[in-house]
Design a protein around this motif. Structure first.
Motif, short mmCIF file in Angstrom:
data_model
loop_
_atom_site.label_atom_id
_atom_site.label_comp_id
_atom_site.label_asym_id
_atom_site.label_seq_id
_atom_site.Cartn_x
_atom_site.Cartn_y
_atom_site.Cartn_z
N ALA A 185 -45.30 -20.18 -15.31
CA ALA A 185 -43.91 -19.73 -15.39
C ALA A 185 -43.09 -20.26 -14.23
CB ALA A 185 -43.85 -18.20 -15.42
N GLN A 186 -43.71 -20.44 -13.07
CA GLN A 186 -42.99 -21.00 -11.93
C GLN A 186 -42.62 -22.46 -12.18
OE1 GLN A 186 -46.13 -18.92 -9.16
NE2 GLN A 186 -44.55 -19.80 -7.86
N VAL A 187 -43.45 -23.17 -12.92
CA VAL A 187 -43.16 -24.55 -13.25
C VAL A 187 -41.93 -24.63 -14.15
CG1 VAL A 187 -44.06 -26.65 -14.34
CG2 VAL A 187 -45.60 -25.17 -13.01
N ALA A 188 -41.91 -23.77 -15.18
CA ALA A 188 -40.75 -23.73 -16.07
C ALA A 188 -39.50 -23.31 -15.32
CB ALA A 188 -41.03 -22.78 -17.23
N TYR A 189 -39.61 -22.32 -14.45
CA TYR A 189 -38.48 -21.82 -13.69
C TYR A 189 -37.90 -22.91 -12.78
CZ TYR A 189 -35.75 -18.76 -10.60
OH TYR A 189 -34.75 -18.17 -9.88
N ALA A 190 -38.77 -23.74 -12.22
CA ALA A 190 -38.32 -24.80 -11.33
C ALA A 190 -37.39 -25.76 -12.06
CB ALA A 190 -39.51 -25.55 -10.75
N MET B 40 -33.45 -27.02 -10.27
CA MET B 40 -33.06 -28.43 -10.32
C MET B 40 -34.24 -29.40 -10.16
SD MET B 40 -29.46 -28.24 -8.21
CE MET B 40 -29.06 -29.96 -8.48
N ALA B 41 -35.45 -28.97 -10.49
CA ALA B 41 -36.58 -29.90 -10.47
C ALA B 41 -36.43 -30.89 -11.62
CB ALA B 41 -37.89 -29.14 -10.61
N VAL B 42 -36.54 -32.18 -11.32
CA VAL B 42 -36.38 -33.19 -12.36
C VAL B 42 -37.62 -34.06 -12.52
CG1 VAL B 42 -33.87 -33.27 -12.14
CG2 VAL B 42 -35.28 -34.78 -10.73
N CYS B 43 -38.64 -33.84 -11.69
CA CYS B 43 -39.89 -34.59 -11.85
C CYS B 43 -41.05 -33.69 -11.45
CB CYS B 43 -39.88 -35.88 -11.04
SG CYS B 43 -39.76 -35.65 -9.26
N LEU B 44 -42.23 -34.09 -11.85
CA LEU B 44 -43.42 -33.28 -11.59
C LEU B 44 -43.67 -33.14 -10.09
CD1 LEU B 44 -45.91 -31.76 -12.58
CD2 LEU B 44 -47.08 -33.98 -12.82
N THR C 288 -45.81 -28.48 -19.43
CA THR C 288 -44.78 -27.44 -19.36
C THR C 288 -43.42 -28.05 -19.05
OG1 THR C 288 -46.40 -25.79 -18.63
CG2 THR C 288 -44.08 -25.33 -18.15
N LEU C 289 -43.37 -28.97 -18.10
CA LEU C 289 -42.10 -29.61 -17.76
C LEU C 289 -41.59 -30.48 -18.90
CD1 LEU C 289 -42.55 -30.71 -14.04
CD2 LEU C 289 -40.99 -28.98 -14.94
N ALA C 290 -42.49 -31.10 -19.63
CA ALA C 290 -42.08 -31.98 -20.73
C ALA C 290 -41.26 -31.21 -21.77
CB ALA C 290 -43.30 -32.62 -21.37
N ARG C 291 -41.66 -29.97 -22.04
CA ARG C 291 -40.89 -29.15 -22.99
C ARG C 291 -39.52 -28.81 -22.43
NH1 ARG C 291 -45.66 -26.12 -23.16
NH2 ARG C 291 -44.59 -24.34 -22.23
N GLU C 292 -39.45 -28.55 -21.12
CA GLU C 292 -38.18 -28.18 -20.50
C GLU C 292 -37.23 -29.37 -20.39
OE1 GLU C 292 -37.42 -25.08 -19.67
OE2 GLU C 292 -39.38 -24.37 -20.33
N LEU C 293 -37.77 -30.53 -20.04
CA LEU C 293 -36.95 -31.70 -19.73
C LEU C 293 -36.97 -32.76 -20.82
CD1 LEU C 293 -37.94 -31.99 -15.96
CD2 LEU C 293 -35.92 -30.89 -16.94
N ARG C 294 -37.65 -32.44 -21.93
CA ARG C 294 -37.67 -33.32 -23.12
C ARG C 294 -38.22 -34.71 -22.79
NH1 ARG C 294 -33.13 -30.18 -23.28
NH2 ARG C 294 -32.89 -28.86 -25.13
#
Length: 297
Positions: A217-222, A227-231, A258-264
Motif C-alpha cells: 500500500a505504501q508503494v501505491a500511495y507513493a 509524486m513518485a514516477v519511477c521504481l 503495483t506501480l505499473a497499475r498506478e502509472l500505466r
C-alpha cells in the motif's frame, strides 16, 4: 564537480550525533540512522567533466582507515559498511588545489529571465540544507503557478477517513503491531490513507520484504500522493526498502507491478524500471558488498 559520499555502517554505540576531528584530514560526523550509523562526508576531487558518482572499493577502505584512527575499540571493517550514499557537488570556479573547495552556498535558479519560463533548477551543496533549498524551489514554482498552486487535485482514491477508523479500523486486513507502528511513524496522521487503500484492496497489506514492515500500500500511495514516477523513487527515497537485506529482484518486481497499475506502464517499461532500480540498489550497497556474508534466507 567533486564526488561526495557517506557510509551507512553497522550501528556504533553512540546514542547521539558526534563529531570526529581527524587532524588535517577534516571533521566527520556519526549519526544514528534507521538502526545503523551514518558517517560522512568524504569529499574527493574528480574530472571536471564527469557525471559518474561511482565510489571505488579503495576509496571506501581509505575512508574506513581514517575513521579507525579515532574509533578505538569501535573500529570498522569493510564488511561493516552496509551502504554508500554518493553524489556530485559543485566546486568553486577556477579551483586548482588538490583539496576540495565546494561552492559556499546553494543556488535556486529561475530561468524565466532567459526566456525559459517554468524551468527552475537547483544546485545544492549540502545534504543538511536540502529541505531549505527545496522550499525555495517550491516557492518559485508556486509564484509562477499563481492561484493554481494551492488548487491542485486531491490524490485520487484517498477519501477522508470515517471516525470509526481511529476507534479500530474496520475492513483493514489484520496487521501486526510493527506495521502499524511503522506507518504511524512514517506518515503521522496521514497513515489512515494507507489503511484506507488496504480496505479497498486487501492484497496491498502484504509486506514487500520479510525484514522490514513496508507494505505494498505504501508503494501505491507513493505514486498517488508523493509524486513518485519511477521504481527507484519508491525503493530509494519514499520508503526504507533500500535498507532491506532481503530486497531482491522478485521483491522489486512485485513493487513494479503495483506501480505499473498506478502509472500505466507497459510490460517493457516495467522491466526497465526493475533494471534501473536494481542498478541503483547495487550502487548503494556499495563496492564492499562481496566482503559481507550472504543474507540469511
Amino acid at each position: 564537480a567533486s564526488r561526495a559520499f557517506n557510509l551507512l555502517t553497522r550501528p556504533l554505540p553512540f546514542r547521539d550525533g558526534i563529531g570526529l576531528a581527524l587532524g588535517g584530514r577534516g571533521t566527520y560526523f556519526i549519526l544514528p540512522w534507521n538502526g545503523y550509523s551514518l558517517i560522512g562526508t568524504r569529499h574527493l576531487r574528480c574530472d571536471p567533466g564527469t557525471r559518474a558518482t561511482d565510489v571505488m572499493r579503495e576509496e571506501v577502505l581509505a575512508f574506513v582507515g581514517d575513521l579507525n584512527r579515532v574509533l578505538g575499540t569501535h573500529r570498522l571493517a569493510g564488511s561493516d559498511v552496509r551502504g554508500v550514499f554518493a553524489g556530485l557537488l559543485p566546486e568553486e570556479d577556477g579551483h586548482t588545489s588538490p583539496e576540495v573547495a565546494l561552492e559556499r552556498g546553494p543556488q535556486v535558479i529561475d530561468h524565466a529571465p532567459a526566456g525559459l519560463t517554468g524551468l527552475v533548477s537547483v544546485v545544492g551543496v549540502k545534504w543538511t540544507t536540502a529541505p531549505a533549498v527545496a522550499a525555495r524551489a517550491v516557492g518559485i514554482a508556486c509564484r509562477q503557478l499563481g492561484s493554481a498552486a494551492g488548487a491542485g487535485r486531491r490524490p485520487r482514491k484517498l477519501a477522508p477517513m470515517a471516525s470509526a477508523f481511529f476507534a479500530g479500523p474496520r475492513g483493514v486486513p489484520p496487521l501486526d503491531g510493527t506495521i502499524l507502528a511503522h506507518l504511524e511513524q512514517c506518515y503521522g496522521a496521514a497513515h489512515r490513507h494507507i489503511l484506507h487503500l488496504m480496505t479497498g484492496e486487501p492484497a496491498l497489506a502484504a509486506r514487500v520484504v520479510p525484514d522490514l514492515p513496508v507494505v505494498l500500500a505504501q508503494v501505491a500511495y507513493a505514486a498517488r500522493a508523493e509524486m513518485a514516477v519511477c521504481l527507484a523513487d519508491v525503493v530509494m527515497r519514499r520508503t526504507p526498502l533500500y535498507l532491506s537485506q532481503a530486497l531482491d529482484r522478485p521483491a522489486l518486481t512485485a513493487c513494479a507491478a503495483t506501480l505499473a497499475r498506478e502509472l500505466r506502464w507497459s510490460t517493457r517499461e516495467t522491466g526497465a524500471q526493475v533494471d534501473d532500480a536494481d542498478r541503483q540498489l547495487a550502487a548503494f550497497r556499495g563496492p564492499l558488498v562481496c566482503d559481507r556474508e550472504p543474507a540469511a534466507a
